[in-house]
Design a protein around this motif. Sequence first.
Motif, mmCIF file in Angstrom:
data_model
loop_
_atom_site.group_PDB
_atom_site.id
_atom_site.type_symbol
_atom_site.label_atom_id
_atom_site.label_comp_id
_atom_site.label_asym_id
_atom_site.label_seq_id
_atom_site.Cartn_x
_atom_site.Cartn_y
_atom_site.Cartn_z
ATOM 1 N N GLU A 1 0.838 -1.198 0.000
ATOM 2 C CA GLU A 1 0.000 0.000 0.000
ATOM 3 C C GLU A 1 0.875 1.250 0.000
ATOM 4 O O GLU A 1 1.927 1.296 0.620
ATOM 5 C CB GLU A 1 -0.911 0.016 1.222
ATOM 6 C CG GLU A 1 -1.972 -1.079 1.218
ATOM 7 C CD GLU A 1 -2.831 -1.043 2.464
ATOM 8 O OE1 GLU A 1 -2.598 -0.143 3.315
ATOM 9 O OE2 GLU A 1 -3.721 -1.893 2.604
ATOM 10 N N ASP A 2 0.429 2.310 -0.700
ATOM 11 C CA ASP A 2 1.108 3.590 -0.683
ATOM 12 C C ASP A 2 0.732 4.321 0.597
ATOM 13 O O ASP A 2 -0.430 4.653 0.814
ATOM 14 C CB ASP A 2 0.706 4.443 -1.892
ATOM 15 C CG ASP A 2 1.281 3.882 -3.179
ATOM 16 O OD1 ASP A 2 2.358 3.279 -3.117
ATOM 17 O OD2 ASP A 2 0.638 4.050 -4.240
ATOM 18 N N VAL A 3 1.712 4.558 1.445
ATOM 19 C CA VAL A 3 1.465 5.267 2.689
ATOM 20 C C VAL A 3 1.701 6.758 2.452
ATOM 21 O O VAL A 3 2.785 7.170 2.053
ATOM 22 C CB VAL A 3 2.388 4.748 3.813
ATOM 23 C CG1 VAL A 3 2.112 5.495 5.114
ATOM 24 C CG2 VAL A 3 2.175 3.243 4.001
ATOM 25 N N ALA A 4 0.680 7.571 2.689
ATOM 26 C CA ALA A 4 0.778 9.008 2.434
ATOM 27 C C ALA A 4 1.785 9.653 3.372
ATOM 28 O O ALA A 4 1.772 9.412 4.576
ATOM 29 C CB ALA A 4 -0.591 9.656 2.624
ATOM 30 N N ASP A 5 2.680 10.444 2.797
ATOM 31 C CA ASP A 5 3.659 11.186 3.590
ATOM 32 C C ASP A 5 3.188 12.634 3.636
ATOM 33 O O ASP A 5 3.483 13.445 2.751
ATOM 34 C CB ASP A 5 5.038 11.074 2.942
ATOM 35 C CG ASP A 5 6.139 11.623 3.847
ATOM 36 O OD1 ASP A 5 5.828 12.504 4.682
ATOM 37 O OD2 ASP A 5 7.281 11.179 3.706
ATOM 38 N N ASP A 6 2.418 12.973 4.678
ATOM 39 C CA ASP A 6 1.826 14.310 4.781
ATOM 40 C C ASP A 6 2.889 15.395 4.872
ATOM 41 O O ASP A 6 2.727 16.487 4.327
ATOM 42 C CB ASP A 6 0.910 14.384 6.005
ATOM 43 C CG ASP A 6 -0.301 13.465 5.861
ATOM 44 O OD1 ASP A 6 -0.690 13.187 4.715
ATOM 45 O OD2 ASP A 6 -0.847 13.033 6.895
ATOM 46 N N ALA A 7 3.973 15.111 5.567
ATOM 47 C CA ALA A 7 5.034 16.109 5.705
ATOM 48 C C ALA A 7 5.666 16.414 4.363
ATOM 49 O O ALA A 7 5.933 17.579 4.029
ATOM 50 C CB ALA A 7 6.091 15.612 6.688
ATOM 51 N N LEU A 8 5.911 15.384 3.546
ATOM 52 C CA LEU A 8 6.510 15.587 2.232
ATOM 53 C C LEU A 8 5.567 16.384 1.334
ATOM 54 O O LEU A 8 6.002 17.259 0.583
ATOM 55 C CB LEU A 8 6.845 14.242 1.590
ATOM 56 C CG LEU A 8 7.512 14.305 0.208
ATOM 57 C CD1 LEU A 8 8.815 15.083 0.284
ATOM 58 C CD2 LEU A 8 7.756 12.894 -0.324
ATOM 59 N N SER A 9 4.284 16.078 1.417
ATOM 60 C CA SER A 9 3.305 16.817 0.613
ATOM 61 C C SER A 9 3.310 18.291 0.976
ATOM 62 O O SER A 9 3.232 19.168 0.103
ATOM 63 C CB SER A 9 1.903 16.224 0.824
ATOM 64 O OG SER A 9 1.870 14.872 0.418
ATOM 65 N N SER A 10 3.411 18.595 2.262
ATOM 66 C CA SER A 10 3.433 19.989 2.708
ATOM 67 C C SER A 10 4.687 20.703 2.236
ATOM 68 O O SER A 10 4.655 21.881 1.865
ATOM 69 C CB SER A 10 3.352 20.044 4.247
ATOM 70 O OG SER A 10 2.156 19.452 4.697
ATOM 71 N N LEU A 11 5.823 19.984 2.238
ATOM 72 C CA LEU A 11 7.069 20.596 1.786
ATOM 73 C C LEU A 11 7.017 20.989 0.324
ATOM 74 O O LEU A 11 7.537 22.033 -0.080
ATOM 75 C CB LEU A 11 8.235 19.623 2.012
ATOM 76 C CG LEU A 11 8.805 19.548 3.435
ATOM 77 C CD1 LEU A 11 9.820 18.424 3.521
ATOM 78 C CD2 LEU A 11 9.447 20.875 3.842
ATOM 79 N N LEU B 1 4.538 22.029 -1.306
ATOM 80 C CA LEU B 1 3.648 23.177 -1.485
ATOM 81 C C LEU B 1 4.170 24.435 -0.791
ATOM 82 O O LEU B 1 3.587 25.505 -0.930
ATOM 83 C CB LEU B 1 2.249 22.853 -0.931
ATOM 84 C CG LEU B 1 1.508 21.692 -1.631
ATOM 85 C CD1 LEU B 1 0.218 21.386 -0.877
ATOM 86 C CD2 LEU B 1 1.224 22.029 -3.072
ATOM 87 N N PHE B 2 5.293 24.278 -0.054
ATOM 88 C CA PHE B 2 5.800 25.400 0.722
ATOM 89 C C PHE B 2 6.327 26.514 -0.188
ATOM 90 O O PHE B 2 7.007 26.260 -1.167
ATOM 91 C CB PHE B 2 6.926 24.934 1.644
ATOM 92 C CG PHE B 2 7.639 26.064 2.343
ATOM 93 C CD1 PHE B 2 7.030 26.726 3.410
ATOM 94 C CD2 PHE B 2 8.887 26.489 1.925
ATOM 95 C CE1 PHE B 2 7.688 27.762 4.049
ATOM 96 C CE2 PHE B 2 9.550 27.521 2.567
ATOM 97 C CZ PHE B 2 8.941 28.164 3.635
ATOM 98 N N SER B 3 6.003 27.769 0.168
ATOM 99 C CA SER B 3 6.516 28.939 -0.536
ATOM 100 C C SER B 3 6.798 30.016 0.485
ATOM 101 O O SER B 3 5.907 30.406 1.251
ATOM 102 C CB SER B 3 5.483 29.451 -1.554
ATOM 103 O OG SER B 3 5.952 30.629 -2.168
ATOM 104 N N ARG B 4 8.040 30.495 0.492
ATOM 105 C CA ARG B 4 8.406 31.502 1.486
ATOM 106 C C ARG B 4 7.743 32.833 1.193
ATOM 107 O O ARG B 4 7.734 33.303 0.053
ATOM 108 C CB ARG B 4 9.931 31.666 1.486
ATOM 109 C CG ARG B 4 10.420 32.668 2.518
ATOM 110 C CD ARG B 4 11.920 32.759 2.509
ATOM 111 N NE ARG B 4 12.371 33.756 3.458
ATOM 112 C CZ ARG B 4 13.626 34.081 3.648
ATOM 113 N NH1 ARG B 4 14.558 33.485 2.918
ATOM 114 N NH2 ARG B 4 13.977 34.988 4.543
ATOM 115 N N LYS B 5 7.195 33.452 2.203
ATOM 116 C CA LYS B 5 6.523 34.740 2.066
ATOM 117 C C LYS B 5 7.513 35.875 2.291
ATOM 118 O O LYS B 5 8.367 35.802 3.159
ATOM 119 C CB LYS B 5 5.374 34.860 3.080
ATOM 120 C CG LYS B 5 4.314 33.772 2.940
ATOM 121 C CD LYS B 5 3.587 33.885 1.611
ATOM 122 C CE LYS B 5 2.411 32.932 1.559
ATOM 123 N NZ LYS B 5 2.820 31.525 1.592
#
Length: 432
Positions: free
Chosen positions: A373-383, A385-389
């Motif tokens: 099964e593909d285990v979702a890596d929530d932290a990687l997904s957030s990284l 999408l990260f954009s410095r303001k």
Amino acid sequence: MNNLFDRGDLSMSLKFGVLGLGMGGCSIASEIANIKTRITNKMTPYTGILINTNEVDLRKIPDSDNVKKYQLKGYEKGAGRDVEIGEKAFSEHKDEIAGLLKTHFSDREFVWVICGLGGGTGTGAVIEAIRLVYANGFAKRCGLILTLPRDKEGRQVLDNCLERLQKISQAMKGLGAILLTDNQKLYTEFLEEKPMASIGEYLDFSNKYIAKTLHEINVATASFNPVGGYHFDSSEFLNMLNTPGLISLSRISLRDNQLDADNESTYLPKIRDSISKGILSDGYNFKGAKKAAVSMIAPTGSSNRVFSMKFINNIEAIIEDFSPQADEKPVATYSDPKGEGVQIYSVFAGLPFPKRVSELIKKSEELNELVEEDVADDALSSLTLFSRKKTANEEIDVDSILGSKQELDFNTGNKVSSKSKGVDPFEFLNSK
């Protein structure tokens, strides 16, 4: 009530040699080989050869005159649960090991190859070890003692165990008895009795428990005078050990002063339950047993009363019900001048694998499905999408706002045009 293991004055049916493989197999074999008696010239009745890759694990086991340790050179750090490494390590040293078998097992009547299934060395070596033992004088005089892992020992351990059991099952018709120890069963029973004990205490208990079980069965068939006309002797015991398939051992102790031979409820349910539960493993279909035998030992003063015709007939009926196809099923009775209580030992040979093996297969399948099964890596997904303001104090890049083609060179830090910009060392992160 005393038990036969604590009696150092009893004879044995067979002189066992024990070949321990890997950490688990060596630990069990060491416990068997270190059993002592008080009989002159038979103080150490068993002989052990212990083989392992890991030098430290082998060194932990106490030295003794009737035990030979052999470390597989070139693999001092162990096999790391890799079955192929374990098999390779054994195969590279098989000529020397064959010499050890001839030297140390020359007078042995039966050899047990022992390993804990699931690791690297023992699990990997067991097939080649069987071949070697058979080729060096012990064909039809060799059996296996194998331990099954617990559910929580991990996917690799379960898969290693099942892969080897699959090969062993294909060769069962040419092998002697296979004595399985279910670590899940022993662990659960120990946990219920001693919940505050350590894992080390459990391992010490389980190794000794296996050794005691084998020794008690071995002395029960050789130490006492028969009461009546039936006897289960050493040669019949050897025939059972040479029977292909699984072997189940059971034991129960009853107080002779509370056993009413005329009242079946005081003993029949307990005896049935002891057979079903077994000592080291359970879940067998006894209907397919090829051989069965019962040895019952009572104090001399009460043996004639306890072993009445009705009592023996009831025990025979139990064995017939459990294993109607068995071609041999003696019920032997003995008197013990030093005995306390009635000791009943049952042996069933030629059995198919127990339910526990099916449970391990199911557990392994469940764990392998989880891995796929593909285990979702929530932290990687957030990284991603990260954009410095930008903050108010940061210098505004006017060129980028106005759409300038100038960018920074990753190698020099200087501004360059789009035609001459440097290679981005993290470009692989842009690939989808």
